[in-house]
Design a protein around this motif. Structure first.
Motif, PDB file in Angstrom:
ATOM      1  N   THR A  32     -28.844 -14.319 -26.961  1.00 24.08           N
ATOM      2  CA  THR A  32     -30.262 -14.443 -27.345  1.00 24.08           C
ATOM      3  C   THR A  32     -30.817 -15.794 -26.884  1.00 24.08           C
ATOM      4  OG1 THR A  32     -29.408 -14.958 -29.556  1.00 24.08           O
ATOM      5  CG2 THR A  32     -30.456 -12.811 -29.254  1.00 24.08           C
ATOM      6  N   ARG A  37     -34.582 -18.474 -23.380  1.00 17.76           N
ATOM      7  CA  ARG A  37     -34.832 -19.457 -22.301  1.00 17.76           C
ATOM      8  C   ARG A  37     -35.476 -18.784 -21.091  1.00 17.76           C
ATOM      9  NH1 ARG A  37     -30.274 -21.767 -24.717  1.00 17.76           N
ATOM     10  NH2 ARG A  37     -28.812 -20.477 -23.557  1.00 17.76           N
ATOM     11  N   GLU A  58     -34.722 -25.722 -33.602  1.00 19.11           N
ATOM     12  CA  GLU A  58     -35.033 -24.804 -34.719  1.00 19.11           C
ATOM     13  C   GLU A  58     -34.747 -23.379 -34.257  1.00 19.11           C
ATOM     14  OE1 GLU A  58     -36.065 -25.875 -37.562  1.00 19.11           O
ATOM     15  OE2 GLU A  58     -36.734 -27.899 -37.077  1.00 19.11           O
ATOM     16  N   ALA A  60     -35.707 -19.504 -33.494  1.00 19.80           N
ATOM     17  CA  ALA A  60     -36.908 -18.717 -33.193  1.00 19.80           C
ATOM     18  C   ALA A  60     -37.104 -17.725 -34.344  1.00 19.80           C
ATOM     19  CB  ALA A  60     -36.706 -17.984 -31.879  1.00 19.80           C
ATOM     20  N   GLY A  87     -24.863 -15.305 -30.137  1.00 18.55           N
ATOM     21  CA  GLY A  87     -26.035 -15.989 -30.710  1.00 18.55           C
ATOM     22  C   GLY A  87     -26.885 -15.075 -31.578  1.00 18.55           C
ATOM     23  N   ARG A  90     -28.008 -14.550 -36.407  1.00 13.52           N
ATOM     24  CA  ARG A  90     -27.874 -15.957 -36.798  1.00 13.52           C
ATOM     25  C   ARG A  90     -28.233 -16.190 -38.253  1.00 13.52           C
ATOM     26  NH1 ARG A  90     -27.910 -18.548 -31.462  1.00 13.52           N
ATOM     27  NH2 ARG A  90     -27.559 -20.759 -31.740  1.00 13.52           N
ATOM     28  N   GLN A  94     -31.116 -11.060 -39.898  1.00 15.20           N
ATOM     29  CA  GLN A  94     -30.830 -10.523 -38.561  1.00 15.20           C
ATOM     30  C   GLN A  94     -29.615  -9.590 -38.594  1.00 15.20           C
ATOM     31  OE1 GLN A  94     -30.545 -13.688 -35.657  1.00 15.20           O
ATOM     32  NE2 GLN A  94     -32.644 -14.369 -35.980  1.00 15.20           N
ATOM     33  N   ARG A 129     -22.041 -30.667 -21.684  1.00 20.39           N
ATOM     34  CA  ARG A 129     -22.905 -29.606 -21.142  1.00 20.39           C
ATOM     35  C   ARG A 129     -24.270 -30.175 -20.745  1.00 20.39           C
ATOM     36  NH1 ARG A 129     -23.720 -24.499 -24.995  1.00 20.39           N
ATOM     37  NH2 ARG A 129     -25.184 -25.824 -26.093  1.00 20.39           N
ATOM     38  N   ARG A 135     -30.685 -28.380 -20.580  1.00 19.01           N
ATOM     39  CA  ARG A 135     -31.232 -27.871 -21.841  1.00 19.01           C
ATOM     40  C   ARG A 135     -31.743 -29.016 -22.692  1.00 19.01           C
ATOM     41  NH1 ARG A 135     -27.308 -23.497 -24.578  1.00 19.01           N
ATOM     42  NH2 ARG A 135     -28.415 -24.319 -26.386  1.00 19.01           N
ATOM     43  N   ARG A 147     -28.956 -28.552 -35.162  1.00 23.02           N
ATOM     44  CA  ARG A 147     -28.502 -27.179 -34.862  1.00 23.02           C
ATOM     45  C   ARG A 147     -27.198 -26.867 -35.595  1.00 23.02           C
ATOM     46  NH1 ARG A 147     -28.325 -28.176 -28.867  1.00 23.02           N
ATOM     47  NH2 ARG A 147     -27.116 -26.277 -28.695  1.00 23.02           N
TER      48      ARG A 147
HETATM   49  P1  ADP Z   1     -26.133 -22.705 -29.030  1.00 28.84           P
HETATM   50  O1  ADP Z   1     -25.513 -21.656 -29.888  1.00 28.84           O
HETATM   51  O2  ADP Z   1     -25.142 -23.458 -28.230  1.00 28.84           O
HETATM   52  O3  ADP Z   1     -27.049 -23.620 -29.777  1.00 28.84           O
HETATM   53  P2  ADP Z   1     -27.838 -20.665 -27.814  1.00 28.84           P
HETATM   54  O4  ADP Z   1     -28.138 -20.536 -26.367  1.00 28.84           O
HETATM   55  O5  ADP Z   1     -27.079 -19.565 -28.486  1.00 28.84           O
HETATM   56  O6  ADP Z   1     -27.062 -22.053 -27.937  1.00 28.84           O
HETATM   57  O7  ADP Z   1     -29.204 -20.881 -28.629  1.00 28.84           O
HETATM   58  C1  ADP Z   1     -30.140 -21.840 -28.261  1.00 28.84           C
HETATM   59  C2  ADP Z   1     -31.350 -21.779 -29.181  1.00 28.84           C
HETATM   60  O8  ADP Z   1     -32.007 -20.501 -29.032  1.00 28.84           O
HETATM   61  C3  ADP Z   1     -31.059 -21.893 -30.668  1.00 28.84           C
HETATM   62  O9  ADP Z   1     -30.932 -23.232 -31.114  1.00 28.84           O
HETATM   63  C4  ADP Z   1     -32.314 -21.215 -31.262  1.00 28.84           C
HETATM   64  O10 ADP Z   1     -33.421 -22.076 -31.183  1.00 28.84           O
HETATM   65  C5  ADP Z   1     -32.553 -20.076 -30.276  1.00 28.84           C
HETATM   66  N1  ADP Z   1     -31.887 -18.816 -30.715  1.00 28.84           N
HETATM   67  C6  ADP Z   1     -30.840 -18.229 -30.099  1.00 28.84           C
HETATM   68  N2  ADP Z   1     -30.467 -17.125 -30.765  1.00 28.84           N
HETATM   69  C7  ADP Z   1     -31.292 -17.015 -31.827  1.00 28.84           C
HETATM   70  C8  ADP Z   1     -31.409 -16.105 -32.907  1.00 28.84           C
HETATM   71  N3  ADP Z   1     -30.580 -15.062 -33.044  1.00 28.84           N
HETATM   72  N4  ADP Z   1     -32.386 -16.307 -33.820  1.00 28.84           N
HETATM   73  C9  ADP Z   1     -33.224 -17.342 -33.722  1.00 28.84           C
HETATM   74  N5  ADP Z   1     -33.166 -18.252 -32.737  1.00 28.84           N
HETATM   75  C10 ADP Z   1     -32.219 -18.107 -31.793  1.00 28.84           C
END
Ligand code: ADP
Length: 196
Positions: A32, A37, A58, A60, A87, A90, A94, A129, A135, A147
């Protein structure tokens, strides 16, 4: 169709192992974070809405992420044997939405594979990373720690949720990639053969 969740804090190696699993098992990797992104890069309505949230570490909003997930789960390619969800979910909301979505398709989560890694290691990995991927949410220590805190408060409670469903498996995520991947494969191979 199999549905596996790869679970763990930011920097645990979820993306790395997902890519290896795709090659070995013909699964589709759904991250996700990557989906969000991509929306930001396209400057779509969704991208504009979530950009500052994501840059600041934060989450989404649940509705937006669910919509993205639904779109990719609905029509997989013919050769696709299953999904690796990375991801998502979360938070508990969800997780419940995902169960509903899969139940409508006569499916369920086959296994949740949780990568256990201590905080110093994940902060170190995210810092490395940051030198490779561009990022924004990997740049500031404060954002990284935020996070991780969100992981503890919102995401970690899912461990008990999936334990109670009997589909939770943990793996040491602080070993080499090869060792970790071997442990993950052993779990998936066992589940695949038990749940034909
Ligand atoms: P990581 O787990 O290393 O932080 P991710 O690529 O999984 O990296 O997530 C990056 C960002 O994308 C999160 O910090 C959040 O802002 C958003 N995100 C990803 N998945 C979700 C989700 N299931 N619900 C809400 N926000 C999400």
């Amino acid at each position: 169709m199999k549905y596996y969740i790869i679970f763990g804090p930011p920097g645990a190696g979820k993306g790395t192992h997902s890519e290896l699993l795709v090659k070995k098992f013909s699964f589709l990797h759904i991250s996700t974070g990557d989906l969000l992104r991509r929306e930001i890069a396209k400057e779509s309505e969704i991208g504009k809405k979530v950009k500052s949230l994501i840059d600041n570490g934060e989450l989404a909003d649940d509705e937006t992420v669910l919509r993205l997930i639904e779109n990719v789960i609905i029509c997989p390619a013919l050769e696709c044997r299953g999904f690796i969800l990375d991801g998502y979910p979360r938070n508990l909301k969800q997780a419940l939405e995902l169960d509903k979505l899969l139940a409508k398709r006569g499916s369920r989560i086959n296994g949740v594979i949780s990568l256990i890694v201590d905080e110093d290691t994940i902060v170190g990995r995210i810092r490395r990373r940051a030198l490779i991927e561009n990022r924004k949410d990997d740049l500031e220590t404060e954002t990284i720690l935020h996070r991780i805190k969100t992981y503890h408060t919102c995401t970690e409670p899912l461990i008990d949720y999936y334990k109670s469903k009997g589909c939770y498996y943990s793996v040491d995520g602080s070993t080499t990639i090869e060792e970790g991947f071997e442990s993950i494969c052993r779990i998936i191979e066992r589940l695949n053969s038990e749940q034909q």
